[in-house]
Design a protein around this motif. Structure first.
Motif, PDB file in Angstrom:
ATOM      1  N   PHE A  96       0.822  -1.288   0.183  1.00 31.46           N
ATOM      2  CA  PHE A  96       0.101   0.044   0.039  1.00 31.46           C
ATOM      3  C   PHE A  96       0.700   1.254  -0.267  1.00 31.46           C
ATOM      4  CE2 PHE A  96      -2.061  -3.117   3.188  1.00 31.46           C
ATOM      5  CZ  PHE A  96      -3.080  -3.740   2.098  1.00 31.46           C
ATOM      6  N   LEU A  98       1.306   3.738   2.137  1.00 21.70           N
ATOM      7  CA  LEU A  98       0.586   4.886   2.577  1.00 21.70           C
ATOM      8  C   LEU A  98       1.226   5.554   3.802  1.00 21.70           C
ATOM      9  CD1 LEU A  98      -3.195   3.387   2.931  1.00 21.70           C
ATOM     10  CD2 LEU A  98      -2.091   4.791   1.143  1.00 21.70           C
ATOM     11  N   GLY A 100       1.563   6.634   7.390  1.00 23.74           N
ATOM     12  CA  GLY A 100       0.678   5.936   8.460  1.00 23.74           C
ATOM     13  C   GLY A 100       0.111   7.050   9.508  1.00 23.74           C
ATOM     14  N   ALA A 104      -6.744   8.818   5.359  1.00 22.37           N
ATOM     15  CA  ALA A 104      -7.017   8.640   4.081  1.00 22.37           C
ATOM     16  C   ALA A 104      -7.072   9.708   3.223  1.00 22.37           C
ATOM     17  CB  ALA A 104      -8.379   7.713   4.055  1.00 22.37           C
ATOM     18  N   ASN A 107      -3.728  11.110   2.420  1.00 27.14           N
ATOM     19  CA  ASN A 107      -2.879  10.312   1.828  1.00 27.14           C
ATOM     20  C   ASN A 107      -3.062  10.635   0.153  1.00 27.14           C
ATOM     21  OD1 ASN A 107      -0.970   8.142   2.688  1.00 27.14           O
ATOM     22  ND2 ASN A 107      -2.490   8.406   4.324  1.00 27.14           N
ATOM     23  N   ARG A 142      -6.932   6.874   9.631  1.00 23.00           N
ATOM     24  CA  ARG A 142      -5.734   6.409   9.234  1.00 23.00           C
ATOM     25  C   ARG A 142      -5.552   5.160   8.848  1.00 23.00           C
ATOM     26  NH1 ARG A 142      -4.971   9.630  13.954  1.00 23.00           N
ATOM     27  NH2 ARG A 142      -4.421   7.882  15.123  1.00 23.00           N
ATOM     28  N   PRO A 143      -4.303   5.057   8.119  1.00 26.27           N
ATOM     29  CA  PRO A 143      -4.285   3.666   7.594  1.00 26.27           C
ATOM     30  C   PRO A 143      -4.551   2.356   8.843  1.00 26.27           C
ATOM     31  CG  PRO A 143      -2.616   5.044   6.780  1.00 26.27           C
ATOM     32  CD  PRO A 143      -3.357   5.864   7.543  1.00 26.27           C
ATOM     33  N   ASN A 144      -3.844   2.506   9.848  1.00 31.47           N
ATOM     34  CA  ASN A 144      -4.188   1.716  10.932  1.00 31.47           C
ATOM     35  C   ASN A 144      -5.434   1.186  11.514  1.00 31.47           C
ATOM     36  OD1 ASN A 144      -4.299   3.527  12.712  1.00 31.47           O
ATOM     37  ND2 ASN A 144      -2.484   3.284  13.714  1.00 31.47           N
ATOM     38  N   GLN A 151      -7.332  -0.201   2.831  1.00 30.25           N
ATOM     39  CA  GLN A 151      -6.210   0.587   2.681  1.00 30.25           C
ATOM     40  C   GLN A 151      -5.616   0.571   1.075  1.00 30.25           C
ATOM     41  OE1 GLN A 151      -2.861  -0.074   5.649  1.00 30.25           O
ATOM     42  NE2 GLN A 151      -4.462  -1.457   6.904  1.00 30.25           N
TER      43      GLN A 151
END
Ligand SMILES: Nc1ncnc2c1ncn2[C@@H]1O[C@H](COP(=O)(O)OP(=O)(O)OP(=O)(O)O)[C@@H](O)[C@H]1O
Ligand SMILES: [Mg+2]
Length: 239
Positions: A96, A98, A100, A104, A107, A142-144, A151
């Motif tokens: 991905f 991205l 971190g 989204a 990004n 967020r990605p996590n 993602q």
């Protein structure tokens, strides 16, 4: 016939490292059309990523010629190459890639900052892309805080936001389970159809290749087979 988007002729790439030189690509000749969805397959070490790096203008071959959208890539200066890359190509990666700590939305906005687009327009376009990949309502995660498939959707939205003509995806489903992989392929198929994009996907998995229109097989740095996929697999996009 229209000029192909990508035209490679006798591309050779050798890596010179610590040991003996590795001849990663040994004379690749192929065309990829505008709006074509192509898979590149082959065993580990056959040269797939090397080929993708060259297609993405991230690296240069030792010899041969590469024409991208009518531009003779080898003849371009580094800044012209960067311009062409930003304008024409969106990249999607296995992991991905991205940021971190960014949402989204942030990004997806990122490539537009480099393209010099104003803030309000950046927001508008990034939101439109997130909507397009089915992530409405997840803009500020967020990605996590997102699943692997989500993602990868963010990464695809980011790849699309500069309105490229070509998406290059090296193992885009490599980190995803089977059903999520099919969802991502359904998304790529839809984008291919609706946005009139050319998409090149590297994959190890036969099933993933079957979602594409054509499969190019590499072995030992050479194209050993090119086949049209007769009955393309069509996954049902999940909502
Ligand atoms: N930076 C590098 N320096 C030296 N050799 C390299 C480098 N990158 C790749 N190679 C070698 O070039 C050959 C082709 O590698 P490449 O990464 O293109 O294969 P691949 O088909 O993508 O493999 P995989 O399926 O494992 O990702 C391999 O023998 C590899 O070891
Ligand atoms: Mg690889």
């Amino acid at each position: 016939m229209n000029q192909p988007l990508i035209k490679l002729e006798e591309i050779v790439k050798t890596y010179y490292g610590a040991g003996a030189p590795v001849r990663a690509l040994r004379g690749i000749t192929l065309d990829i059309g505008e709006h074509e969805m192509t898979a590149i397959m082959g065993y580990s070490g056959s040269g797939k990523s090397t080929l993708m790096n060259l297609l993405g203008c991230l690296d240069k071959p030792d010899s041969g010629s590469y024409t991208l959208a009518g531009y003779e890539v080898m003849a371009l200066a580094p800044e012209q190459l960067a311009f062409l890359r930003n304008r024409l190509i969106g990249f999607v990666f296995q992991n991905f890639n991205l940021l971190g700590r960014a949402s989204a939305l942030e990004n997806v906005t990122m490539p537009l900052i480099y393209a010099g687009i104003k803030s309000r327009e950046r927001q508008r376009r990034a939101l439109e892309m997130l909507n397009l990949v089915g992530l409405k309502g997840r803009e500020h995660h967020r990605p996590n805080q997102l699943s692997g498939g989500q993602q990868q959707r963010v990464a695809i939205a980011r790849a699309l936001v500069n309105r490229p003509r070509l998406i290059l995806a090296d193992e885009p489903t490599g980190a995803l389970d089977t059903s999520t992989s099919h969802e991502i392929m359904a998304l790529l198929q839809n984008l291919h159809r609706e946005q009139q994009l050319a998409i090149v996907i590297v994959t190890h998995e036969n099933e993933i290749g079957q979602h594409c229109q054509r499969i190019i097989r590499l072995s030992d740095g050479m194209v050993v087979n090119t086949e049209a996929v007769k009955n393309q697999l069509r996954a049902i996009p999940a909502k």
